[in-house]
Write a protein that holds these residues in place. Structure first.
Motif, PDB file in Angstrom:
ATOM      1  N   SER A  58      -5.439   0.517  -0.784  1.00 60.62           N
ATOM      2  CA  SER A  58      -4.121   0.864  -1.324  1.00 60.62           C
ATOM      3  C   SER A  58      -3.639   2.212  -0.818  1.00 60.62           C
ATOM      4  N   SER A  59      -4.437   2.854   0.039  1.00 62.79           N
ATOM      5  CA  SER A  59      -4.010   4.137   0.607  1.00 62.79           C
ATOM      6  C   SER A  59      -4.811   4.432   1.869  1.00 62.79           C
ATOM      7  N   ILE A  60      -4.299   5.354   2.679  1.00 59.77           N
ATOM      8  CA  ILE A  60      -5.041   5.793   3.863  1.00 59.77           C
ATOM      9  C   ILE A  60      -6.320   6.509   3.425  1.00 59.77           C
ATOM     10  N   ASP A  61      -6.244   7.267   2.336  1.00 63.17           N
ATOM     11  CA  ASP A  61      -7.446   7.963   1.848  1.00 63.17           C
ATOM     12  C   ASP A  61      -8.561   6.981   1.510  1.00 63.17           C
ATOM     13  N   ARG A  79      -0.136   5.414   9.756  1.00 64.54           N
ATOM     14  CA  ARG A  79       1.053   6.094   9.222  1.00 64.54           C
ATOM     15  C   ARG A  79       2.340   5.363   9.600  1.00 64.54           C
ATOM     16  N   TRP A  82       1.431   1.040   7.992  1.00 63.87           N
ATOM     17  CA  TRP A  82       0.940   0.740   6.648  1.00 63.87           C
ATOM     18  C   TRP A  82       1.899   1.263   5.611  1.00 63.87           C
ATOM     19  N   MET A 111      -3.702  -2.106   4.722  1.00 59.50           N
ATOM     20  CA  MET A 111      -2.990  -1.854   3.470  1.00 59.50           C
ATOM     21  C   MET A 111      -1.823  -2.839   3.395  1.00 59.50           C
ATOM     22  N   LEU A 118      -0.975  -4.134  -3.957  1.00 54.34           N
ATOM     23  CA  LEU A 118      -1.252  -2.698  -4.034  1.00 54.34           C
ATOM     24  C   LEU A 118      -1.629  -2.284  -5.450  1.00 54.34           C
ATOM     25  N   ARG A 122      -5.227  -0.681  -6.474  1.00 53.65           N
ATOM     26  CA  ARG A 122      -5.191   0.640  -7.115  1.00 53.65           C
ATOM     27  C   ARG A 122      -5.852   0.597  -8.491  1.00 53.65           C
TER      28      ARG A 122
END
Ligand code: AMP
Ligand code: MG
Length: 303
Positions: A58-61, A79, A82, A111, A118, A122
């Motif tokens: 749900s995130s790049i992290d 970037r 996604w 993602m 999402l 999350r």
């Protein structure tokens, strides 16, 4: 049975399976960090253990902690694309059990561009491994109904309506700054190369000899004159067959690639249910925007 997002969160957290919508196709998900949970996906689909799963984040992290390296090309592509229908294959860390990647040292990450997917990832708080929610080799599902058709009422599905993109993601591996196309999708590969790095790899053909097939024999035809004998179904885009021809059903497909992709699997599911002796498809043009659709049609076609 149909479930809410919260019920799916509880299932995933309990090491069980939940099917959910994405913008590409419906996925059959499990906690990607739990090998026993992921084993249930292979069992349910009848998928051989040699076929790696895509891990949804749900995130790049969330993606970065799953990979041993996050090169600049990956960062640029993530970037730019996604959330979206792009899977990046990168060296994995030990956090990802081997069963997820079929023993490969790399993992495919994506993602999804879908609010339900999402929120599910999350809220579950873990990456979700999910192949398409169909039995191995069969057509991918683009509605919750298709998922029930494949597995019956025992499957738990969040119904998020029809999928917007309708065919599986573009899959690209990144190694040593070099991009390799593993599966074409609706984001064309040349565009990815440009976005990542000016002088990277040449396109490689899709590597997996995989079918995305209806049960009904499917034929790609250049012209309605080439239709097989008997009364079958014909999907045309530009060239309608003569009314007098031996056709049980003619379906007009969208002229543009994006709309065609979004429609394709649903039409094939419907025709499969109608039990025609064959499905003939007017071949779309062999141009970059049609590459992914042509790839899926060729894999679906009877040889
Ligand atoms: P799907 O059936 O949509 O889940 O497709 C999974 C596809 O993703 C596979 O067929 C591969 O093309 C690709 N894939 C996923 N993980 C990897 C990986 N680690 N290495 C290479 N390809 C992968
Ligand atoms: Mg699949």
């Amino acid at each position: 049975m149909e479930i809410s997002i919260q019920e799916a969160v509880d299932l995933i957290r309990a090491g069980r399976l939940a099917a959910f919508p994405t913008e590409t196709v419906y996925g059959l998900g499990a906690n990607a960090l739990d090998a026993a949970a992921v084993a249930k996906i292979y069992a349910m689909k009848g998928r051989p253990a040699t076929s790696p799963l895509i891990v949804h984040v749900s995130s790049i992290d969330m993606a970065r902690v799953l990979v041993a390296e996050w090169p600049p090309e990956a960062d640029q592509l993530a970037r730019r694309y996604w959330p979206g229908p792009l899977t990046l294959v990168l060296p994995k860390t030990a956090a990802i059990p081997d069963i997820v990647t079929a023993g490969l040292p790399t993992v495919g990450l994506r993602m999804p561009d879908h609010a339900v997917a999402l929120e599910l990832i999350r809220e579950a708080g873990v990456p979700i491994a999910a192949p398409s929610a169909n039995r191995f080799m069969q057509l991918s599902p683009t509605t919750a109904r298709h998922v029930f058709d494949a597995f019956g009422d025992k499957v738990h599905v969040i119904d998020g309506g029809p999928c917007r993109v309708g065919i599986e993601s573009t899959v690209v591996s990144i190694a040593g700054g070099k991009l390799t196309l593993l599966r074409p999708g609706m984001i064309p590969f040349p565009q990815l190369e440009l976005a990542a790095a000016p002088e990277s790899a040449h396109p490689a053909p899709g590597m997996h000899e995989r079918h995305y097939s209806p049960r009904t024999p499917l034929f790609l035809v250049a012209d309605p004159e080439e239709l097989p004998a008997g009364y079958g179904a014909y999907l045309w885009r530009e060239k309608r067959a003569p009314v007098a021809g031996n056709i049980g059903r003619q379906i007009k497909m969208p002229t543009r690639a994006a709309a065609y992709a979004a429609r394709l699997y649903d039409v094939l599911h419907i025709l499969d249910h109608e039990d025609w002796p064959w499905i003939a498809v007017e071949a779309p043009p062999d141009t970059p925007e049609w590459t992914a659709i042509l790839d899926r049609l060729r894999r679906a076609a009877t040889r």
